[in-house]
Write an enzyme that holds these catalytic residues in place. Sequence first.
Site, PDB file in Angstrom:
ATOM      1  N   ASP A  18     -45.637   2.173   5.893  1.00  0.00           N
ATOM      2  CA  ASP A  18     -44.937   3.368   5.314  1.00  0.00           C
ATOM      3  C   ASP A  18     -43.680   3.284   6.020  1.00  0.00           C
ATOM      4  O   ASP A  18     -43.599   3.516   7.275  1.00  0.00           O
ATOM      5  CB  ASP A  18     -45.735   4.371   5.418  1.00  0.00           C
ATOM      6  CG  ASP A  18     -44.910   5.671   4.603  1.00  0.00           C
ATOM      7  OD1 ASP A  18     -44.211   5.453   4.023  1.00  0.00           O
ATOM      8  OD2 ASP A  18     -45.552   6.694   4.992  1.00  0.00           O
ATOM      9  N   ASP A 113     -40.677   2.440  -0.590  1.00  0.00           N
ATOM     10  CA  ASP A 113     -40.794   2.383   1.092  1.00  0.00           C
ATOM     11  C   ASP A 113     -42.352   2.262   1.549  1.00  0.00           C
ATOM     12  O   ASP A 113     -42.533   2.626   2.641  1.00  0.00           O
ATOM     13  CB  ASP A 113     -40.057   3.477   1.564  1.00  0.00           C
ATOM     14  CG  ASP A 113     -40.534   4.817   1.053  1.00  0.00           C
ATOM     15  OD1 ASP A 113     -41.312   4.793  -0.114  1.00  0.00           O
ATOM     16  OD2 ASP A 113     -40.106   5.956   1.761  1.00  0.00           O
ATOM     17  N   GLU A 114     -43.148   2.190   0.601  1.00  0.00           N
ATOM     18  CA  GLU A 114     -44.619   1.947   1.166  1.00  0.00           C
ATOM     19  C   GLU A 114     -45.472   0.631   0.296  1.00  0.00           C
ATOM     20  O   GLU A 114     -44.982   0.267  -0.609  1.00  0.00           O
ATOM     21  CB  GLU A 114     -45.419   3.033   0.420  1.00  0.00           C
ATOM     22  CG  GLU A 114     -45.166   4.366   1.091  1.00  0.00           C
ATOM     23  CD  GLU A 114     -46.128   5.522   0.394  1.00  0.00           C
ATOM     24  OE1 GLU A 114     -47.235   5.214   0.249  1.00  0.00           O
ATOM     25  OE2 GLU A 114     -45.454   6.332  -0.085  1.00  0.00           O
TER      26      GLU A 114
END
Lengths: 408, 365
Positions: A18, A113-114
């Site tokens: 993350d 973003d993960e």
Amino acid sequence: MQQGWDTPWAGRGILHVDMDAFFASVEQLDHPEWRGRPVIVGGDRASRGVVSTCSYEARAFGVRSAMPSSQAARLCPQAVWVSPRFGRYAELSGAVREILARYTPDVEPTSIDEAYLDVTPGASGPHPVSLAEAIQREVDELSLSCSIGVATSKTVAKIASDHDKPHGITVVEPGREREFLAPLGVRALPGIGASTAARLAQSHIRTIGQLATLDHATAFRLIGSWGPDLVDRARGIDPRPVLVERGVKSISHEHTFSTDVRERSEVEDALRSLVARVAARLRKKDLVARTFTVKLRYADFSTPTVRRTVEMPTDLDEEMFPVALELLRSAWSPGTGLRLLGFGASGFADSGVQLDLFSACGPDDDVRSRRAALARGVDAVRARFGAGAVKRGAEMMDRREDPGPHSE
Amino acid sequence: MKFTVARTELLDALSIASKGLSSRTTLPILGGMLVSAEQDSITIQATDLEISIRTGCKANVESAGKIVVPGRLVTDIVRSLPEAAVTIEQQPTGAAVTCGQSSFVVRSLTPDDFPKFPDVTPSVMVSLPTDVFSNVVHQVSKAVSRDETRPVLTGVLVVVEQDSLKMVATDSYRLCVREVSVEGSGGSLEAVVPGRAIEDVSRLALSSERMGLGVSENQVVFTFGETTFVSRRIEGSFPNYRQLLPQGYETRVIIDRLELIDAVKRVSLMAVHNSPIRVKITPDERVVTLTAQTQDIGEAREDLEADAAGSPIEIAFNHAYLADGISVADSDKIAIEVVSPLKPGVIKPAEGDDFIYLLMPVRIG
């Protein structure tokens, strides 16, 4: 929880990577003069914009994601305020994914973003914790920062990645999942929102540990059809695989009815909503499909499927729904109890659409092109404002919980 | 009723009439052929209510009369017989078919139940050379739509004007126009003829040198040899195809037709499940590149030398539609003209405008 990683890893190894304050970090990377200062990426302070991401410096002032911009401006008037540059974020997101792909082909990005990684070591593979450390170092070299959860399942890895932000690596060793989860508030469990948490609070369930003690029947009563799954996850049990989208062969959704349904309208509404979900995912992946499958499960648990292949591949609800309806009607008669309904698309073709001469005056005058443009517009609105932001008239009657996606 | 006829002549007549048999089993009489014998000839009729065929041949008629026989069965029987005289006679139990040592009795139906042959009185009748007519039908019929939801597109627009014959067909993805000069047509007419009927006529009529074509309010009638072939006309106006034809082009390539069709067929092997063929024209390098790929199957590529002018362009087409257009454009060199990847491409002879195959591209995602 941090343990030496000299003990071998038993079972699955799942990483959840993350990025820390991703958009704000990218802005600080591109504008070195902003490093160490509160940076807020988000909508206009004057109008009704919201904070998209803020740097950890801004978080110190109480600014949070999704907070109204006006409120954030009051809390942190000295912040550097920028509008999002999604193209640039996507570029760096791609750079991070390249790093991840060097460690395993089994990467499931869930947002910009993960991502989840399956790094199950087997008998002799590298230890998941060593991989997490190497990944974090490589991301550091991009002048970005990430936090990583290392666990045996997606749920636990995701909660772990949030446990020690920013720039943390949280390891939940195999067998210690319940111990790790138990003290956390139920809201930490992905999928539990404010309303579910409130319902649980009425039954004096506030921690994941308390939730884990429920039996499935009670969970079903309290939370609905998703309850048993949530209780399993609270116990650290989550068999969901890391879904690798590379070379997807089919896309499907299914819905389990909380009680057997017999009404034609109810079943057809459910089908319409499944078709809409499948169509949206096809469009998201730039795929068009030719083969459509309807899956049924009757009260006696027999589970027939019916399928049909059409001439022209499509990614549009309007073209799939009539096929789906025909398949449904061929296999099910109103009055017969149905426990589950599924719809799937497969037989992906090179995404091409045969154009029509009589609507060729301009491709935008074409009914099909207009439908396609409408579908993509609706997808974009939903991506930004949530799945419920735009609905078809027929879906307005429809209040079903989100069935999980399936890919194989 | 009793008559005797040479096996070949009978078989020819039965084969023609059998194109009119209905495949619907709900009306058994439509699976039958009405055979009438009088004086020195017999006539055979069949109809599926869309088309009606009447044909016949000379025969040695011993007693006149009418009988309805099961069409396919009798045709199969006669086809299996040796080359000799065939006698057909009405008996109390049915129709007796005898030839040499072979004899059959088939159950017959009542002639009174057989639909009356349509009474067509065409306002105009034109005369056409059959081979020319058949060639034109062959060229345009690939583009006829099979989609019954747009009935007018399931037909071929036939236009006869003084000394020219023109046919147009489209399934909305491609459109084919073919115009030829004909001598001595003797009139003008225009009609939309069901695709299946015109294809049948183009095959059945070939044994006659010339054929007649007439139209009435609801029917089209073809006459050739001993045969009268009546079809319903398709109502509704055929799309105005002229406005679809591009006025110019951005890129034009002249290419050997047989080389191109072979290349398209090869590359199509990798265009499975409706994947398109991409046609890339690079005028500066005098090259046309065909590529096709299908997920999980593979890809193919072929470069062809060609005379090209204009801007480089890449356009994708359905491989079957592309192959159809090239295969029916009967000239050694053909021209392909394109405007943009989203506008129709044109296949035509390198010289002249008497054949145009307009093809909508596939938009690639």
